[in-house]
Enzyme design. Structure first.
Site, PDB file in Angstrom:
ATOM      1  N   GLU A 232     -26.361  -0.138  27.116  1.00  0.00           N
ATOM      2  CA  GLU A 232     -25.590  -0.473  28.317  1.00  0.00           C
ATOM      3  C   GLU A 232     -26.468  -1.392  29.158  1.00  0.00           C
ATOM      4  O   GLU A 232     -27.440  -0.949  29.772  1.00  0.00           O
ATOM      5  CB  GLU A 232     -25.228   0.793  29.104  1.00  0.00           C
ATOM      6  CG  GLU A 232     -24.410   1.810  28.319  1.00  0.00           C
ATOM      7  CD  GLU A 232     -22.969   1.395  28.108  1.00  0.00           C
ATOM      8  OE1 GLU A 232     -22.581   0.313  28.576  1.00  0.00           O
ATOM      9  OE2 GLU A 232     -22.231   2.160  27.456  1.00  0.00           O
ATOM     10  N   CYS A 266     -24.889  -2.265  37.859  1.00  0.00           N
ATOM     11  CA  CYS A 266     -24.596  -3.171  36.744  1.00  0.00           C
ATOM     12  C   CYS A 266     -23.149  -3.615  36.759  1.00  0.00           C
ATOM     13  O   CYS A 266     -22.833  -4.749  36.410  1.00  0.00           O
ATOM     14  CB  CYS A 266     -24.951  -2.504  35.413  1.00  0.00           C
ATOM     15  SG  CYS A 266     -24.156  -0.914  35.141  1.00  0.00           S
TER      16      CYS A 266
END
Length: 461
Positions: A232, A266
Site C-alpha cells: 500500500e 496517502c
C-alpha cells in the site's frame, strides 16, 4: 558505548519523548520464533474463537482510548480529536472482522465437471511481517493485523520509528485483551534487522504501507525469496469538480480532504482538477476556506491542523512547493514556514500547476493543494489519470449516477469518492494500482491475502 536505538520527539514541542533500544540479533530471531510457536497453536483455534478475542480487543481499545490517543498525538502531531476517532475506527475494524470472518473463511464445496467432489479451504500460512508508517499510528496496524489474526496467522510488526511508543502500546492492548503472548509482536529494529526478518524462513508473507521507493525495495527482497507481498504505497489523488457540481459541497469536502490528519494521508485529496466553467468560482471559495484553516496545538479544540510529524518531512514539502513555483506555479495562500516551536506548515494552495512540477507529478504529503484547470469533463478525467499513482480520487457532480459511472469505468484508481471525502471503510476494499501498489485490505479481501487457498478433490477417474 551508548546503546543504539530510537528517540521519539514530540513534533508540537520539539521535546524528546522516550528512548527505545534496538533488539539484539539474538532477541529478534527469538521474537520471530516465538511468534511462529504461538501461530502453531493459534491456527488450530476456530474462526469463531478468534473472532471472540478480536471483540475483546475492541473492548480493550476503548478502555485504553485516552492513553493511546494522547500517545498518538504526542508522537506524530495529529489532532487529539482525530486520534480519538482513529481508536474508535480500530475498534470497529475488530468487530467487523469478527463478524465477517466465519463467512469469508468458510470452506466452499464445489461439484467437479466429472461428477467428483471438491472442497476449497482457506488455511493460515504462518507469520506475516508488517512494516507500517507513522501517519495513522493505530489504524495502519489494525488494518492488516486484525485481518491476519482472524485468518489464523501470527504477526511480527515493525512500526515507523517516530511512533515506536504506539507500536508498543498496541502490543500491550492485544495481550491485555487475551491474545496469546507473542502472536502479535511489535519489534524495535533498524533497517538491516528488518531485512533479516524478510529473509527469515519462518516469515511467510510481507505487507508494507509506505513510499513507492520502499515498496520497490521490500517487494524485490521478498520476491527474491518467493514470499507474497501486499504493498500500500503513496498517491497524488485527483478530485474532479465538474460543471454541474455543487460548489459549496465540493469546497467543504476538498478542504477536509486536503488538511485532515494534517494533510498527511496517502488517500488524501491532493490535486484538484476543476473544469473551466466553474474554475474561478471554485478557486475563490477554496482559497478563502484554506486561508481560514488554523494550525496550532493539536490538543486544543480550536486548531484545525497540527504540526507535521517530523522536521525533515516539513523541509521536503517546502522544497516541493519552492520547486513547483520555480517551474511556474503560483502561491495562492500559505507557502511559508512559520516562526516558532513545532513543525508547522500552513494550509497552502498552488495555482498554475502543470506537468513538470512536483505539485502535479509527485505526492505532496502535507497540507498543500494543487489547483489545476481542465477544459471540460473529459479533459479533467485525462488529467486525473495522468499520474504514476492510482490509489484514490473523487468526483463532484449533482448527477450522482453519472459520477458513479465515470468512477467505475474511467477512473484508474483503486478507490473513488463521490461528492464527499472519506477514509477507509471496513466493508469496502482498500488499495491501489500503478505505483500506489497492489493487493487489497478491508472489505473481506484483506482477510484472504495471506492464506493458502487450498483445493481438495475426489475425482471420478
Amino acid at each position: 558505548m551508548s546503546k543504539r536505538g530510537i528517540t521519539t520527539i514530540n513534533p508540537t514541542t520539539e521535546e524528546k519523548l522516550n528512548f527505545y533500544p534496538y533488539l539484539s540479533h539474538h532477541e529478534l530471531t527469538g521474537a520471530v520464533e516465538k511468534c511462529h510457536e504461538a501461530f502453531l497453536s493459534w491456527k488450530a483455534t476456530s474462526v469463531e474463537e478468534r473472532g471472540n478475542l478480536l471483540k475483546n480487543v475492541a473492548k480493550q481499545l476503548r478502555a485504553d482510548k485516552e492513553e493511546l490517543a494522547q500517545l498518538m498525538t504526542a508522537e506524530m502531531g495529529k489532532l487529539l480529536k482525530q486520534s480519538y476517532q482513529e481508536v474508535e475506527l480500530c475498534a470497529s475494524i475488530c468487530e467487523h472482522t469478527a463478524q465477517i470472518a466465519p463467512k469469508e473463511l468458510a470452506d466452499e464445496a464445489r461439484e467437479l465437471p466429472n461428477g467428483g467432489r471438491g472442497l476449497i479451504s482457506y488455511a493460515p500460512i504462518g507469520v506475516v511481517y508488517g512494516i507500517q508508517p507513522w501517519n495513522y499510528p493505530a489504524y495502519q496496524v489494525f488494518r492488516y493485523a486484525v485481518a491476519n489474526l482472524a485468518a489464523g496467522n501470527g504477526v511480527v510488526h515493525k512500526h515507523a520509528s517516530n511512533v515506536t511508543g504506539c507500536g508498543q502500546k498496541i502490543q500491550e492492548i492485544f495481550e491485555a485483551a487475551g491474545l496469546p503472548k507473542h502472536l502479535f509482536t511489535s519489534v524495535i529494529i533498524d533497517h538491516d534487522q528488518s531485512n533479516a526478518i524478510i529473509d527469515n524462513d519462518l516469515v511467510r508473507g510481507v505487507t508494507l504501507t509506505g513510499s513507492p521507493g520502499a515498496g520497490e525495495l521490500i517487494g524485490a527482497r521478498a520476491g527474491k525469496r518467493l514470499k507474497k507481498t501486499v504493498l500500500e504505497l503513496g498517491s497524488n489523488d485527483a478530485y474532479i469538480v465538474l460543471e454541474d457540481a455543487d460548489i459549496d459541497t465540493a469546497v467543504k469536502a476538498c478542504v477536509k480532504g486536503r488538511v485532515y490528519n494534517n494533510g498527511e494521508t496517502c488517500i488524501a485529496a491532493k490535486r484538484f482538477v476543476v473544469v473551466d466553467a466553474v474554475y474561478e468560482a471554485f478557486k475563490e471559495a477554496f482559497v478563502k476556506a484554506m486561508k481560514e484553516v488554523k494550525h496550532g496545538d493539536p490538543t486544543v479544540d480550536t486548531a484545525d491542523i497540527g504540526p507535521m510529524a517530523r522536521k525533515d518531512l516539513r523541509d521536503k514539502l517546502h522544497r516541493q512547493v519552492k520547486e513547483s513555483v520555480a517551474h511556474g506555479a503560483t502561491i495562492l495562500c500559505g507557502g511559508e514556514i512559520p516562526e516558532g516551536t513545532g513543525y508547522y506548515y500552513p494550509s497552502t494552495v498552488l495555482g498554475d500547476v502543470h506537468p513538470g512540477q512536483p505539485a502535479y507529478d509527485d505526492e505532496l504529503f502535507g497540507p498543500v493543494a494543487a489547483l489545476i484547470k481542465a477544459k471540460d469533463g473529459e479533459d479533467a478525467m485525462r488529467i486525473a489519470n495522468d499520474s504514476r499513482f492510482g490509489l484514490g480520487g473523487g468526483i463532484f457532480s449533482k448527477d450522482e449516477d453519472k459520477a458513479f459511472e465515470l468512477a467505475s469505468k474511467h477512473f484508474d484508481t483503486g478507490m473513488v469518492f463521490i461528492n464527499s471525502f472519506g477514509l477507509a471503510q471496513p466493508n469496502m476494499p482498500f488499495g491501489g494500482v500503478k505505483r500506489s501498489g497492489y493487493g487489497r485490505e478491508h472489505g473481506g479481501y484483506g482477510i484472504k491475502e495471506f492464506v493458502n487457498t487450498k483445493a481438495v478433490m475426489r475425482l471420478n477417474n
